[in-house]
Motif scaffolding. Sequence first.
Motif, PDB file in Angstrom:
ATOM      1  N   VAL A 166       0.777  -1.265  -0.029  1.00 19.01           N
ATOM      2  CA  VAL A 166      -0.049   0.012   0.128  1.00 19.01           C
ATOM      3  C   VAL A 166       0.895   1.289  -0.075  1.00 19.01           C
ATOM      4  O   VAL A 166       0.587   2.336  -0.867  1.00 19.01           O
ATOM      5  CB  VAL A 166      -0.808   0.003   1.230  1.00 19.01           C
ATOM      6  N   MET A 167       1.756   1.209   0.817  1.00 20.64           N
ATOM      7  CA  MET A 167       2.757   2.358   0.921  1.00 20.64           C
ATOM      8  C   MET A 167       3.456   2.760  -0.210  1.00 20.64           C
ATOM      9  O   MET A 167       3.676   3.922  -0.691  1.00 20.64           O
ATOM     10  CB  MET A 167       3.832   2.525   2.008  1.00 20.64           C
ATOM     11  N   ALA A 168       3.642   1.745  -1.131  1.00 19.88           N
ATOM     12  CA  ALA A 168       4.435   1.993  -2.393  1.00 19.88           C
ATOM     13  C   ALA A 168       3.464   2.367  -3.430  1.00 19.88           C
ATOM     14  O   ALA A 168       4.127   2.963  -4.623  1.00 19.88           O
ATOM     15  CB  ALA A 168       4.963   0.591  -2.926  1.00 19.88           C
ATOM     16  N   ARG A 169       2.275   2.693  -3.411  1.00 19.93           N
ATOM     17  CA  ARG A 169       1.454   2.845  -4.363  1.00 19.93           C
ATOM     18  C   ARG A 169       1.487   4.386  -4.747  1.00 19.93           C
ATOM     19  O   ARG A 169       1.545   5.082  -3.872  1.00 19.93           O
ATOM     20  CB  ARG A 169      -0.192   2.692  -3.909  1.00 19.93           C
ATOM     21  N   PRO A 170       1.459   4.688  -6.008  1.00 19.03           N
ATOM     22  CA  PRO A 170       1.541   6.282  -6.199  1.00 19.03           C
ATOM     23  C   PRO A 170       0.228   6.968  -5.971  1.00 19.03           C
ATOM     24  O   PRO A 170      -0.563   7.378  -6.876  1.00 19.03           O
ATOM     25  CB  PRO A 170       1.826   6.120  -7.639  1.00 19.03           C
ATOM     26  N   GLU A 171      -0.299   6.997  -4.692  1.00 16.82           N
ATOM     27  CA  GLU A 171      -1.604   7.455  -4.545  1.00 16.82           C
ATOM     28  C   GLU A 171      -1.477   8.608  -3.234  1.00 16.82           C
ATOM     29  O   GLU A 171      -0.347   8.813  -2.887  1.00 16.82           O
ATOM     30  CB  GLU A 171      -2.571   6.531  -3.832  1.00 16.82           C
ATOM     31  N   PRO A 172      -2.472   9.519  -3.433  1.00  8.60           N
ATOM     32  CA  PRO A 172      -2.446  10.604  -2.325  1.00  8.60           C
ATOM     33  C   PRO A 172      -2.124   9.702  -1.101  1.00  8.60           C
ATOM     34  O   PRO A 172      -2.877   8.728  -0.432  1.00  8.60           O
ATOM     35  CB  PRO A 172      -3.712  11.315  -2.358  1.00  8.60           C
ATOM     36  N   ALA A 173      -1.638  10.508   0.245  1.00 12.47           N
ATOM     37  CA  ALA A 173      -1.316  10.038   1.461  1.00 12.47           C
ATOM     38  C   ALA A 173      -2.680   9.739   2.165  1.00 12.47           C
ATOM     39  O   ALA A 173      -2.793   8.564   2.885  1.00 12.47           O
ATOM     40  CB  ALA A 173      -0.890  11.038   2.197  1.00 12.47           C
ATOM     41  N   GLN A 174      -4.008  10.388   1.967  1.00 14.04           N
ATOM     42  CA  GLN A 174      -5.146  10.143   2.644  1.00 14.04           C
ATOM     43  C   GLN A 174      -5.534   8.689   2.160  1.00 14.04           C
ATOM     44  O   GLN A 174      -6.195   7.813   2.867  1.00 14.04           O
ATOM     45  CB  GLN A 174      -6.181  11.300   2.513  1.00 14.04           C
ATOM     46  N   LYS A 175      -5.539   8.805   0.903  1.00 17.60           N
ATOM     47  CA  LYS A 175      -6.149   7.190   0.245  1.00 17.60           C
ATOM     48  C   LYS A 175      -5.398   5.923   0.884  1.00 17.60           C
ATOM     49  O   LYS A 175      -6.058   4.904   1.192  1.00 17.60           O
ATOM     50  CB  LYS A 175      -5.797   7.373  -1.173  1.00 17.60           C
ATOM     51  N   LYS A 176      -4.057   6.368   0.928  1.00 17.87           N
ATOM     52  CA  LYS A 176      -3.169   5.248   1.446  1.00 17.87           C
ATOM     53  C   LYS A 176      -3.487   4.867   2.856  1.00 17.87           C
ATOM     54  O   LYS A 176      -3.606   3.829   3.285  1.00 17.87           O
ATOM     55  CB  LYS A 176      -1.758   5.819   1.549  1.00 17.87           C
ATOM     56  N   LEU A 177      -3.642   5.949   3.673  1.00 16.53           N
ATOM     57  CA  LEU A 177      -4.150   5.806   4.975  1.00 16.53           C
ATOM     58  C   LEU A 177      -5.474   4.871   5.152  1.00 16.53           C
ATOM     59  O   LEU A 177      -5.755   3.975   5.925  1.00 16.53           O
ATOM     60  CB  LEU A 177      -4.355   7.167   5.832  1.00 16.53           C
ATOM     61  N   ASP A 178      -6.537   5.190   4.264  1.00 19.89           N
ATOM     62  CA  ASP A 178      -7.845   4.832   4.149  1.00 19.89           C
ATOM     63  C   ASP A 178      -7.605   3.240   4.003  1.00 19.89           C
ATOM     64  O   ASP A 178      -8.253   2.455   4.619  1.00 19.89           O
ATOM     65  CB  ASP A 178      -8.699   5.462   3.133  1.00 19.89           C
ATOM     66  N   ALA A 179      -6.762   3.044   2.781  1.00 16.41           N
ATOM     67  CA  ALA A 179      -6.514   1.509   2.584  1.00 16.41           C
ATOM     68  C   ALA A 179      -5.508   0.869   3.912  1.00 16.41           C
ATOM     69  O   ALA A 179      -6.087  -0.197   4.130  1.00 16.41           O
ATOM     70  CB  ALA A 179      -5.500   1.659   1.445  1.00 16.41           C
ATOM     71  N   ILE A 180      -4.962   1.726   4.610  1.00 18.07           N
ATOM     72  CA  ILE A 180      -4.040   0.844   5.651  1.00 18.07           C
ATOM     73  C   ILE A 180      -5.019   0.539   6.779  1.00 18.07           C
ATOM     74  O   ILE A 180      -4.953  -0.566   7.111  1.00 18.07           O
ATOM     75  CB  ILE A 180      -2.914   1.770   5.985  1.00 18.07           C
ATOM     76  N   VAL A 181      -6.101   1.371   7.195  1.00 15.30           N
ATOM     77  CA  VAL A 181      -6.976   1.091   8.191  1.00 15.30           C
ATOM     78  C   VAL A 181      -7.763  -0.018   7.831  1.00 15.30           C
ATOM     79  O   VAL A 181      -8.202  -0.877   8.570  1.00 15.30           O
ATOM     80  CB  VAL A 181      -7.670   2.192   8.585  1.00 15.30           C
ATOM     81  N   THR A 182      -8.347  -0.014   6.469  1.00 12.16           N
ATOM     82  CA  THR A 182      -9.091  -1.115   6.031  1.00 12.16           C
ATOM     83  C   THR A 182      -8.199  -2.590   6.081  1.00 12.16           C
ATOM     84  O   THR A 182      -8.898  -3.501   6.605  1.00 12.16           O
ATOM     85  CB  THR A 182      -9.502  -0.788   4.630  1.00 12.16           C
TER      86      THR A 182
END
Length: 754
Positions: free
Chosen positions: A18-34
């Motif tokens: 997830v961290m390596a994805r080229p996405e905005p930080a908030q999106k990464k955080l959302d994915a991380i908690v999921t």
Amino acid sequence: MPLSALGPRVLLRRLREVMARPEPAQKKLDAIVTLIAANMVAEVCSLYVLRSGRLLELYATEGLKREAVHKSKLQIGEGLVGTIAAEAEPLNLSDAQSHPAFKYLPETGEEIYHSFLGVPILRGGVTIGVLVVQNRTSRQYSEDEEEALQTTAMVLAEVIASGELEEVALAVEADVAHIRSHHLKGNSLAEGIALGHVVLHEPRILITNLIAENIPLEKQRLEQAVAALQESVETLINHAESLRGAEYAGVLETFRMFAHDRGWLRRMREAIDTGLTAEGAVERVQNDNRARMLRIEDSYLRERLSDLDDLANRLLRILTGQIQTAAAGNLPKDTILVARNMGPADLLDYDRQKLRGLVLEEAGATSHVAIVARALGIPAVGKVEGVVEIVDTGDPIIVDGQAGDVHVRPSWSIEQAYSEKVRFYARKQAQYAALRDVPAVTRDGVAISININAGLLVDMPHLHDSGADGIGLYRTELQFMMAASFPRLAVQMNHYATVLESANGKPIVFRTLDLGADKALPYLRQPREDNPAMGWRAIRVALERRALLELQVRALLRAAAGRELRMMFPMIAETSEFRAAKRVVEKVKAALEAQRHPLPTSIKLGTMIEVPALLWQLDNLLKEVDFISIGSNDLMQFLFACDRSHARLQGRYDTLNPAVLSLIAEVARKAQQHRVPVNLCGEMAGRPIEAMALIGVGLRSISMAPAAVGPVKSMILALEQAKFRSFLEPLLARPDPSLRSEIEAFARNHAIPI
Ligand code: PEP
Ligand code: MG
């Protein structure tokens, strides 16, 4: 409910994806908690981040209402999340709502969830956030689940601190200590202003790889590193034993004990089982340890935990191969050194060309590291509490050695303001430079001899640049402190000859070795002392280790062949000590004569006045010496029984105390009566207001750091000495702790720059 079949290792791997994805930080955080929620079979996973050092803000959630993100906030200590942050301990509850600290936040819709597991997100033992999972059913989470969540929190800590979430950080102005600008206050140690980049004297260890690819391999790496650590501790102990005696080695015994501590090793192995690399595991256990350390009141236990912290750092250095010291590494050309504390020799290890400034958490203005900083012309600030914790190598930083301010990661406007200050400072320096050849004479015609303090060859050009009359104090020990082994006769001779040569006939007062206290030589055996400042130091060492003094005197006499030589002895407490030192000089001189070595044209011998006992022997002493020099740094320390290097005691007693000034007046009077030249070479001579007071009590010769010559001379040129003297004299009888404000008022009323 069991832990997910996927286990923490898979979770960590997915987190990395997830961290390596080229996405905005908030999106990464959302994915991380999921991801965490799914992995832990939890209905809720929420991440809170600490902002402004006190507010915990909901940054991302799976399960709670999304509208609450960036809206729900809790104070430290408030609610369950605030309690976790305050105590830096997990909370594992089967029924959250029955806990006394529970606080209902209606916007989150959390009332339907009963079980609750929250863990602190720690960095360097400090809470920077909280990670929570929740379930509807009332249940106790297992120890394994708690462990897994803590490991996940650690990985998140790195993400938050690494700036990977910078977009989020900027959007909501996240206030993690390591991202924010800081303005810290300290005490000025050395004048000047510097803009540059942080180099940590003891670099923090950078761990880039936390998530394991191969668990057995990581365990093997840990075992090997622990074995190497244990071996290095043995070497340390043996070395300490031969170098400093069994007593010191005893202190290291606890080190040995910890290096073999089974509990510690077991916890690190278990952390690898959760999916961390060996270095990740060391840090994970170290985080817990640090959090405990911050909470413990008992100073003995804290010390022990800090030993363990030190060992963990050593282990991390072994694992990451980051063994280099900062001094040996590649320094940026605008290095600003940051450290808890360091000895003067440590500072001398750095390349002067690249050093722009120095920031220390400890250290007072008359400590030797401060003196060396001044000698090298490096702006320095001391007593800057907590600075090491909040800086990272490479951070932009400003050191204001005038005001004692430090700006970490300054804003654009602060940086602009300081660039302007630097230009102003440079203009001021140019004005001082214009005074170079103007004699230092007061308005009523009294000539003052201005000298500089020196100790290194790099100081020598300052003798001419500053226009000083000579070198009032040459600290010979600095050369010894820089050397890797004891300098032989030829090396010493060469050094002194170069110094004399480059002085171009201006007088130099060489002070014989002033070792001990904070001036230790790595190659000279020194006993451990309870009170090193009052211990085996300076002339006491020299008179016991005669060969050492004889060698130095021999080098000085030979280097000064055909010239006048001035030598003085440090820390003399009795006239008899001066006599003994003088006999050494006579003996060496006779030996050189017998060997037909050319000799100095004249030899003048003096003493420092640093030990109060000498003040009651002046009549005897002054009959025997050729000159004296007041070492106000040590004299103040012994007069007030107040450690000169103690940051907390800085400014506790003022040098402009009437008792101090009366005493100096008395020494000046006695010296004049005996027609013996008297100088003052402590740090107070370099501060214009204090230099003015010294002239007011009758001194006519002072010695200071080269950068102080300009400001002191400007003061002298504006001073009407006789008028000031008659103003000052009656004040000396006052019982006040300081005459500073009265003297300042006089300077103001008479337009004297101080
Ligand atoms: C002093 O003590 O004032 C002095 C000049 O010597 P040092 O600072 O080197 O101890
Ligand atoms: Mg001294």
